[in-house]
Design a protein around this motif. Structure first.
Motif: not given
Length: 271
Positions: A172-185
């Motif tokens: 998901s977009g959320r997991s991608i964001a978490a993986g690089i240390g940022t928020s989904e937004r």
């Protein structure tokens, strides 16, 4: 036309280290087909914006291309050539004043549309060979990068694509964001500003590119590939592919193979 005359040639050139944050790759093709012959190529876009220099039987001398919503076809006729710069997410702002979200899927890049990138392509087009053009592009883009350094949002977008390239599994977009240390937004804003599409669509395109690559290998098993890439099952993989390409992976690969045979190529000849 003599049977040994080259009908289609493709070449890839790596950018210099100085511009790797801006340029993903340079690629070039040259074709020469008999009169009245045409070859249709079926294409699923890589999630990137491309600037190209074209000549011969082509739509325009300079073209900017963004990610299309689905698979598309290009008809090759006559003779011509293309030298293309496939940009990293950070690249569009460095090379142009264009708005990624407002780009058409393919349009002529005129001086009026964008003076900055048009001037760069005009200078690169003066090169006498693919390697000359790549070397000229390296130097011009290096100078443009000094004039317009990469921003934190562009670095974020590059990092997201790097993460997806390293692992194209279903996420998901959320997991991608978490993986690089940022928020989904924040990730959503960064990718839409640089490529024109959001993280879920970028991830989907990366997966489909990997599906095509794996299925092209001898003895490939679709069910096994589906499991390795995180799909629920083979039907999930096929349905996602069909939603973008309008056909199953098997049909797509058969179309690609047919085009290669018409151009007198083998699948390995262009990679």
């Amino acid at each position: 036309m003599p049977s040994n005359l080259t009908r289609f040639e493709a070449e890839w050139v790596e950018p210099s280290d100085a511009v790797r944050d801006v340029v993903d790759t340079y690629w070039a093709v040259h074709w020469q087909l008999p009169l009245h012959e045409a070859v249709t190529q079926r294409i699923v876009d890589f999630p990137a914006i491309t600037l190209s220099i074209e000549s011969g039987d082509v739509p325009a001398p300079f073209v900017v291309t963004s990610v299309r919503p689905g698979a598309w076809s290009r008809v090759i006729r006559g003779s011509g050539s293309v030298f293309a710069i496939r940009l990293r997410p950070a690249g569009l702002r460095v090379l142009s004043n264009l708005d990624a979200a407002a780009l058409l899927h393919e349009q002529e890049l005129t001086h009026e549309l964008d003076e900055r990138s048009h001037r760069a392509l005009h200078a690169i087009a003066a090169g006498s060979s693919v390697l000359d053009r790549a070397a000229t592009a390296d130097e011009i883009i290096r100078q443009m990068l000094q004039d317009r350094p990469i921003t934190s949002a562009q670095i974020l977008a590059n990092s997201a694509v790097d993460a997806l390239t390293a692992s194209a599994r279903v996420r998901s977009g959320r997991s991608i964001a978490a993986g690089i240390g940022t928020s989904e937004r924040s990730l959503q804003r960064a990718l839409r500003a640089t490529i024109g599409i959001g993280p879920n669509e970028v991830a989907r395109r990366m997966r489909l590119q990997e599906v095509i690559r794996r299925l092209s290998s001898p003895g490939a098993d679709a069910a096994e590939i589906a499991g390795e890439m995180g799909y629920f099952d083979q039907a999930h993989l096929i349905n996602e592919f069909r939603s973008v390409a309008g056909m199953t992976p098997g049909q797509y690969l058969r179309d690609v193979q047919r085009s290669l045979e018409e151009l007198h190529l083998t699948p390995g000849a262009t990679s």
